[in-house]
Design a protein around this motif. Structure first.
Motif, PDB file in Angstrom:
ATOM      1  N   CYS A 380      10.604  26.681  -2.297  1.00 12.96           N
ATOM      2  CA  CYS A 380      10.131  26.684  -3.484  1.00 12.96           C
ATOM      3  C   CYS A 380       9.370  25.666  -4.146  1.00 12.96           C
ATOM      4  N   LEU A 381       9.685  24.618  -3.381  1.00 15.43           N
ATOM      5  CA  LEU A 381       9.188  23.235  -4.023  1.00 15.43           C
ATOM      6  C   LEU A 381       7.798  22.633  -3.409  1.00 15.43           C
ATOM      7  N   PRO A 382       6.855  22.274  -3.953  1.00 19.26           N
ATOM      8  CA  PRO A 382       5.617  21.843  -3.252  1.00 19.26           C
ATOM      9  C   PRO A 382       5.833  20.438  -2.813  1.00 19.26           C
ATOM     10  N   LEU A 383       4.925  20.289  -1.583  1.00 23.45           N
ATOM     11  CA  LEU A 383       4.813  18.913  -0.748  1.00 23.45           C
ATOM     12  C   LEU A 383       4.142  18.068  -1.416  1.00 23.45           C
ATOM     13  N   TYR A 384       4.393  16.886  -1.192  1.00 25.22           N
ATOM     14  CA  TYR A 384       3.448  15.563  -1.858  1.00 25.22           C
ATOM     15  C   TYR A 384       3.677  14.624  -1.008  1.00 25.22           C
ATOM     16  N   PRO A 385       2.711  13.651  -1.011  1.00 24.07           N
ATOM     17  CA  PRO A 385       2.645  12.866   0.096  1.00 24.07           C
ATOM     18  C   PRO A 385       3.806  11.431  -0.074  1.00 24.07           C
ATOM     19  N   VAL A 386       4.530  10.848   0.932  1.00 22.78           N
ATOM     20  CA  VAL A 386       5.315   9.887   0.670  1.00 22.78           C
ATOM     21  C   VAL A 386       4.575   8.633   1.435  1.00 22.78           C
ATOM     22  N   VAL A 387       4.490   7.552   0.762  1.00 24.13           N
ATOM     23  CA  VAL A 387       3.540   6.488   1.126  1.00 24.13           C
ATOM     24  C   VAL A 387       4.493   5.212   1.344  1.00 24.13           C
ATOM     25  N   ARG A 388       4.376   4.569   2.399  1.00 20.84           N
ATOM     26  CA  ARG A 388       4.652   3.255   2.495  1.00 20.84           C
ATOM     27  C   ARG A 388       3.970   2.354   2.196  1.00 20.84           C
ATOM     28  N   PHE A 389       3.759   1.388   1.150  1.00 16.82           N
ATOM     29  CA  PHE A 389       3.111   0.600   0.436  1.00 16.82           C
ATOM     30  C   PHE A 389       3.319  -0.802   0.854  1.00 16.82           C
ATOM     31  N   ALA A 390       2.310  -1.644   1.283  1.00 15.10           N
ATOM     32  CA  ALA A 390       2.378  -2.869   1.808  1.00 15.10           C
ATOM     33  C   ALA A 390       2.216  -3.871   0.579  1.00 15.10           C
ATOM     34  N   MET A 391       3.306  -4.555   0.462  1.00 13.63           N
ATOM     35  CA  MET A 391       3.463  -5.609  -0.742  1.00 13.63           C
ATOM     36  C   MET A 391       2.920  -6.812  -0.334  1.00 13.63           C
ATOM     37  N   GLN A 392       2.602  -7.664  -1.274  1.00 12.76           N
ATOM     38  CA  GLN A 392       1.807  -8.869  -1.342  1.00 12.76           C
ATOM     39  C   GLN A 392       2.711  -9.935  -0.601  1.00 12.76           C
ATOM     40  N   ASP A 393       4.057  -9.904  -0.810  1.00 10.98           N
ATOM     41  CA  ASP A 393       4.998 -10.741   0.080  1.00 10.98           C
ATOM     42  C   ASP A 393       5.398 -10.447   1.475  1.00 10.98           C
ATOM     43  N   GLY A 394       4.567  -9.480   1.929  1.00  7.92           N
ATOM     44  CA  GLY A 394       4.878  -9.097   3.186  1.00  7.92           C
ATOM     45  C   GLY A 394       5.784  -8.046   3.749  1.00  7.92           C
ATOM     46  N   SER A 395       6.453  -7.663   2.518  1.00  8.39           N
ATOM     47  CA  SER A 395       7.487  -6.332   2.440  1.00  8.39           C
ATOM     48  C   SER A 395       6.797  -5.027   2.237  1.00  8.39           C
ATOM     49  N   THR A 396       7.562  -4.028   2.549  1.00  6.13           N
ATOM     50  CA  THR A 396       6.908  -2.564   2.266  1.00  6.13           C
ATOM     51  C   THR A 396       7.921  -1.996   1.364  1.00  6.13           C
ATOM     52  N   ARG A 397       7.218  -0.889   0.440  1.00  2.49           N
ATOM     53  CA  ARG A 397       8.120   0.006  -0.176  1.00  2.49           C
ATOM     54  C   ARG A 397       7.593   1.287  -0.213  1.00  2.49           C
ATOM     55  N   VAL A 398       8.725   2.178  -0.021  1.00  2.00           N
ATOM     56  CA  VAL A 398       8.143   3.617   0.047  1.00  2.00           C
ATOM     57  C   VAL A 398       8.325   4.400  -1.221  1.00  2.00           C
ATOM     58  N   HIS A 399       7.476   5.137  -1.496  1.00  3.66           N
ATOM     59  CA  HIS A 399       7.034   5.837  -2.893  1.00  3.66           C
ATOM     60  C   HIS A 399       6.620   7.173  -2.745  1.00  3.66           C
ATOM     61  N   PHE A 400       7.267   8.080  -3.556  1.00  2.05           N
ATOM     62  CA  PHE A 400       6.957   9.477  -3.524  1.00  2.05           C
ATOM     63  C   PHE A 400       5.876   9.849  -4.690  1.00  2.05           C
ATOM     64  N   CYS A 401       4.747  10.210  -4.024  1.00  3.01           N
ATOM     65  CA  CYS A 401       3.592  10.341  -4.793  1.00  3.01           C
ATOM     66  C   CYS A 401       3.388  11.489  -5.556  1.00  3.01           C
ATOM     67  N   GLN A 402       3.906  11.989  -6.492  1.00  2.00           N
ATOM     68  CA  GLN A 402       3.931  13.211  -7.293  1.00  2.00           C
ATOM     69  C   GLN A 402       2.778  13.254  -8.213  1.00  2.00           C
ATOM     70  N   PRO A 403       2.080  14.350  -8.651  1.00  2.00           N
ATOM     71  CA  PRO A 403       1.045  14.377  -9.489  1.00  2.00           C
ATOM     72  C   PRO A 403       1.353  13.721 -10.847  1.00  2.00           C
ATOM     73  N   VAL A 404       0.334  13.099 -11.384  1.00  2.00           N
ATOM     74  CA  VAL A 404       0.639  12.511 -12.664  1.00  2.00           C
ATOM     75  C   VAL A 404      -0.683  12.946 -13.692  1.00  2.00           C
ATOM     76  N   GLU A 405      -0.753  12.679 -14.633  1.00  2.00           N
ATOM     77  CA  GLU A 405      -1.673  13.133 -15.894  1.00  2.00           C
ATOM     78  C   GLU A 405      -2.564  12.173 -16.450  1.00  2.00           C
ATOM     79  N   TRP A 406      -3.959  12.170 -16.341  1.00  2.00           N
ATOM     80  CA  TRP A 406      -5.018  11.551 -17.047  1.00  2.00           C
ATOM     81  C   TRP A 406      -5.374  12.582 -18.505  1.00  2.00           C
ATOM     82  N   ALA A 407      -5.552  11.871 -19.472  1.00  2.00           N
ATOM     83  CA  ALA A 407      -6.155  12.842 -20.420  1.00  2.00           C
ATOM     84  C   ALA A 407      -7.036  12.117 -21.406  1.00  2.00           C
ATOM     85  N   VAL A 408      -8.127  12.689 -21.708  1.00  2.00           N
ATOM     86  CA  VAL A 408      -9.067  12.488 -22.937  1.00  2.00           C
ATOM     87  C   VAL A 408      -8.579  12.933 -23.988  1.00  2.00           C
TER      88      VAL A 408
END
Length: 508
Positions: A380-408
């Motif tokens: 029942c839940l939508p699927l969103y991307p899981v991203v492994r980001f490369a950090m500046q210090d050479g490490s990595t970090r995993v983040h669950f990228c759910q939708p967010v809001e922008w607004a005028v």
């Protein structure tokens, strides 16, 4: 009378931009104190001239000198100074992306002039007939413009005439304090109409000398920690290359070491970057996940809403696959920020993301499936991307990228609200905060700090493009340069003359 506040703001509280009124109240002046911390002598001079003395200032400097960081500190401090009167500070930039990075809107939208190509007398009438546009011009006390190098002299003079006419004050810009930031050695204004093909720089305007009381060049580099690389980039910026610098850039033709994220390739044209991204995505064998932005807000007319959202960095349509290289377009915290790059390692819902391990590339695929009840809930839940980001210090970090809001948004008077005002969302966009990032246009990359960059200088054609492209990284280790040739390193003679005159006046 309603007061417009056409500024993109992400729903997440970590976003660094113009602080909301309630956030300022909780700190009660802490922004002003904290914003002066960590400033070097040059930055402190600019800060004092703008915030404490109310001077109209242009500050500039090479890429990586902390112009954007300083500007955000100035914006927060001015918001505190005009507490309860956010309409007093206009936060703008020449492009939508630059405006997003400082929590503002484009200069054209703030001014209410559309493309700004109509005769000045018509633009003045249009502003005077629209109560919201007129109120904005009458209320503003400080006008901030980032990436001023992309505003041409014709538009700058028009804005000065409009401000003086609608405010009824003969002073430059009708007495509005100007805070301009940018680097004219970077991309020039877009050429328009049938002219001689030469950029019409803002500093060539009739208004510039009378409107700007102080021009300051920042010199201390923060983005590049390597003094040798800093020296090389300064030569690129000014179009003056030593034989040693030429040789060192030619050696950067080598491929970059693999750290899990490919270098972002920079192209002079947006169409070239879009084609490169689409081709790379098509080459991935796998399921494509498409995300259509959910647009809303109190404005129901689709054309008006589309116009309001035209500067939103989030795509209306986004297609992603596992293995795609992406860039984050929002700030999450101090280390995972707008511009962070990574690779999609899977798709999940919030439940499967929290109950699987993502610290190894394929570990989530080998996890035993959830039980029958949990599986039913997952479906029942939508699927969103899981991203492994490369950090500046050479490490990595995993983040669950759910939708967010922008607004005028705009301010609306409300006698029952704290402070008497509330935010009203004119137009909103909810979307996954990612862009494909195998390739970017040099224009879109301006102002970004990228960890790894690949650029083919055979493609550049405009003054400043080479400098913008090569200065996106912090070190030579993250830079691959193809077809380097001194003829591709050019600085416009008008810009060189302008900065030489600045240096003579400052004694540097």
């Amino acid at each position: 009378m309603k007061r417009t506040k056409p500024v993109f703001q992400t729903a997440l509280p970590q976003y660094v931009g113009l602080p909301r009124e309630t956030e300022i109240r909780e700190g009660r002046g802490q922004y002003l104190c904290s914003d002066e911390e960590g400033l070097n002598e040059e930055q402190q001079l600019v800060f004092d001239l703008v915030v404490k003395q109310g001077k109209s200032v242009f500050f500039t400097g090479p890429a990586g000198t902390g112009k954007s960081v300083l500007l955000r500190k100035i914006i927060r401090s001015l918001a505190t100074k005009h507490l309860g009167e956010s309409n007093r500070v206009g936060v703008t930039a020449s492009t939508g992306l630059a405006a997003y990075n400082i929590g503002g809107t484009t200069l054209h939208r703030f001014a209410g002039i559309g493309l700004g190509q109509a005769p000045t007398t018509k633009l003045i009438r249009d502003v005077q007939k629209d109560k919201f546009k007129l109120r904005r011009w009458l209320d503003v006390r400080v006008l901030i413009v980032d990436e001023i190098s992309m505003i041409d002299s014709i538009l700058f003079d028009k804005l000065n005439t409009i401000a003086r006419a609608v405010r009824g004050i003969a002073l430059p810009f009708g007495g509005i304090q100007l805070v301009l930031s940018g680097d004219f050695f970077q991309l020039p204004p877009v050429r328009k109409g049938a002219d001689d093909g030469s950029p019409k720089f803002c500093f060539e305007s009739k208004t510039w000398s009378s409107a700007i009381q102080q021009a300051i060049g920042l010199t201390q580099i923060y983005r590049q920690r390597d003094p040798e690389f800093t020296r090389m980039l300064n030569q690129i910026r000014e179009g003056r290359l030593s034989p040693d610098t030429i040789e060192k850039f030619r050696k950067l033709h080598r491929p970059l070491a693999d750290n899990g994220a490919e270098a972002t390739e920079l192209f002079p044209l947006r169409q070239e970057a879009d084609r490169a991204n689409s081709k790379r995505l098509q080459n991935i064998n796998g399921v494509a996940y498409s995300y259509c932005a959910k647009d809303g807000g109190i404005i129901k007319n689709p054309d008006t809403r589309k116009m309001l959202l035209s500067d939103c960095i989030a795509s209306e349509f986004l297609t992603l696959k596992e293995g795609a290289q992406v860039m984050l377009i929002q700030n999450v915290d101090n280390t995972l920020v707008n511009g962070s790059q990574g690779r999609i390692i899977g798709f999940a819902n919030i439940h499967s993301f929290l109950h699987n391990r993502w610290d190894y590339d394929d570990s989530h695929a080998s996890i035993a499936p959830p039980g029958a009840f949990e599986k039913t809930m997952d479906e029942c839940l939508p699927l969103y991307p899981v991203v492994r980001f490369a950090m500046q210090d050479g490490s990595t970090r995993v983040h669950f990228c759910q939708p967010v809001e922008w607004a005028v948004k705009r301010w609306v008077p409300d006698p029952w609200a704290v402070g008497g005002w509330v935010d009203e969302k004119l137009a909103t966009r909810i979307q996954v905060p990612l862009l494909l990032a195998w390739a970017l246009s040099i224009h879109k990359a301006q102002g970004q700090t990228l960890h790894r960059v690949k650029v083919d200088l055979d493609r550049v054609f405009e003054t400043g493009q080479t400098y913008v492209a090569l200065s996106r990284t912090r070190s030579m280790e993250g830079l691959q340069v193809l077809n380097f040739h001194p003829s591709k390193v050019t600085a416009h003679p008008k810009v060189k003359a302008f900065y030489e005159s600045m240096s003579k006046r400052s004694g540097k």
